[in-house]
Design an enzyme around this catalytic site. Structure first.
Site, PDB file in Angstrom:
ATOM      1  N   ASP A  82       7.347 -12.912  -5.068  1.00 14.04           N
ATOM      2  CA  ASP A  82       6.342 -11.951  -5.542  1.00 14.04           C
ATOM      3  C   ASP A  82       6.919 -11.190  -6.730  1.00 14.04           C
ATOM      4  O   ASP A  82       7.952 -10.515  -6.596  1.00 14.04           O
ATOM      5  CB  ASP A  82       6.045 -10.989  -4.390  1.00 14.04           C
ATOM      6  CG  ASP A  82       4.658 -10.416  -4.458  1.00 14.04           C
ATOM      7  OD1 ASP A  82       3.891 -10.763  -5.377  1.00 14.04           O
ATOM      8  OD2 ASP A  82       4.339  -9.613  -3.559  1.00 14.04           O
ATOM      9  N   GLU A 114      -0.110 -10.096  -9.517  1.00 14.16           N
ATOM     10  CA  GLU A 114      -1.326  -9.370  -9.150  1.00 14.16           C
ATOM     11  C   GLU A 114      -2.229  -9.190 -10.370  1.00 14.16           C
ATOM     12  O   GLU A 114      -1.739  -8.974 -11.483  1.00 14.16           O
ATOM     13  CB  GLU A 114      -0.960  -7.977  -8.591  1.00 14.16           C
ATOM     14  CG  GLU A 114      -0.244  -8.034  -7.260  1.00 14.16           C
ATOM     15  CD  GLU A 114      -0.020  -6.649  -6.635  1.00 14.16           C
ATOM     16  OE1 GLU A 114      -0.522  -5.635  -7.182  1.00 14.16           O
ATOM     17  OE2 GLU A 114       0.663  -6.591  -5.589  1.00 14.16           O
ATOM     18  N   GLU A 179      -7.207  -9.826  -1.241  1.00 14.66           N
ATOM     19  CA  GLU A 179      -6.793  -8.753  -0.325  1.00 14.66           C
ATOM     20  C   GLU A 179      -7.833  -7.634  -0.300  1.00 14.66           C
ATOM     21  O   GLU A 179      -8.308  -7.180  -1.355  1.00 14.66           O
ATOM     22  CB  GLU A 179      -5.422  -8.191  -0.767  1.00 14.66           C
ATOM     23  CG  GLU A 179      -4.971  -7.042   0.128  1.00 14.66           C
ATOM     24  CD  GLU A 179      -3.497  -6.666  -0.029  1.00 14.66           C
ATOM     25  OE1 GLU A 179      -2.772  -7.339  -0.791  1.00 14.66           O
ATOM     26  OE2 GLU A 179      -3.081  -5.695   0.628  1.00 14.66           O
TER      27      GLU A 179
HETATM   28  O1  KIV Z   1       3.824  -8.336  -0.833  1.00 15.63           O
HETATM   29  C1  KIV Z   1       3.039  -8.745   0.028  1.00 15.63           C
HETATM   30  O2  KIV Z   1       3.280  -8.654   1.237  1.00 15.63           O
HETATM   31  C2  KIV Z   1       1.792  -9.329  -0.422  1.00 15.63           C
HETATM   32  C3  KIV Z   1       0.879  -9.877   0.628  1.00 15.63           C
HETATM   33  C4  KIV Z   1       0.193  -8.797   1.328  1.00 15.63           C
HETATM   34  C5  KIV Z   1      -0.083 -10.858   0.086  1.00 15.63           C
HETATM   35  O3  KIV Z   1       1.523  -9.375  -1.572  1.00 15.63           O
END
Ligand code: KIV
Length: 262
Positions: A82, A114, A179
């Protein structure tokens, strides 16, 4: 090993799939052995592991540290790193370099970003970095959303979200997290895009579902969002085990002969 092609195939077959977050070696190993096909090293490590209030403070270096641990634990899952706040927003060039670090140094197979970042998704896909999109309630925008609020509740905002999803699909994302949006909006998006959608607080119609592992295991204190289902209550189990250990140490029951060397 799960690949982005498998996810595309599952969408075509109408096969639903789970994704969980993972932040460390042991948990990644357990989830991988349990057959979870996609693991996200989420920036939610910020709140869940590092004790920050929001996901904003977590850095690239911290994310890479956790990514490496997860990649050592998981053998089969598709691993997604992420991208943390400000690692991809300032410029496309900086974003590509940081995304590349997840693959080169973090052992990840893909990254997640995002928001409606079409150009960035396209450039990353063109240099061979698989990108997962993320629309709706995007926690890195908590302050501009005025808090963690369900998104796309009006017809106009739902249409904007659908348009962004279609554009991200065109830009080359391989999947899309939805989300905190109403179920019917997630259903329309899921039916409209070619790539699999992965819901969290987005109802039952998405192709996949993701939960934060600490939430579904019941590790976190305080209240949980409505969409979280707890499949275990580890917070109580851990506290119970710690209390039992303390009692036995204090009473002299531990260690007994069976746990001592002669
Ligand atoms: O960082 C995270 O946990 C997320 C999920 C909620 C999709 O982005």
């Amino acid at each position: 090993m799960t690949t982005i092609n498998d996810l595309a195939q599952w969408k075509r077959e109408g096969r639903r799939f789970p994704m969980l977050t993972a932040y460390d070696f042991a948990t990644a190993q357990i989830l991988d052995e349990a057959g979870i096909p996609v693991l996200l090293v989420g920036d939610s490590v910020a709140n869940n592991v590092l004790g920050y209030e929001t996901t904003l403070p977590v850095t690239m270096e911290e994310m890479l540290h956790h990514a490496r641990a997860v990649s050592r634990g998981a053998e089969h899952a598709l691993l997604v790193g992420d991208m943390p706040f400000l690692s991809y927003q300032a410029s496309v060039e900086e974003a590509v370099r940081n995304a590349g670090r997840f693959l080169k140094e973090g052992g990840m197979h893909a990254v997640k970003i995002e928001g409606p970042r079409f150009e960035l998704a396209e450039v990353m896909a063109s240099v061979g970095i698989p990108v997962m999109g993320h629309l709706g309630l995007t926690p890195q925008s908590v302050h501009s959303m005025g808090g963690y609020r369900v998104q796309a509740k009006t017809e106009e905002s739902a249409e904007r979200l659908l348009a962004a999803a279609l554009q991200l699909d065109k830009s080359g994302v391989f999947s899309l997290v939805l989300e905190g949006i109403p179920s019917d909006v997630a259903k329309s998006v899921t039916e409209a895009v070619n790539v699999p959608t992965i819901g969290i607080g987005a109802g039952p119609h998405c192709d996949g579902q993701v939960l934060v592992v600490n939430d579904m295991l019941g590790i976190g204190g305080g209240t949980y969002p409505k969409f979280v289902k707890r499949y275990a209550n580890l917070r109580e189990d851990i506290a119970g085990a710690a209390r039992a250990f303390a009692d036995e140490v204090e009473s002299g029951q531990f260690p007994d002969a069976g746990h001592s060397y002669s």
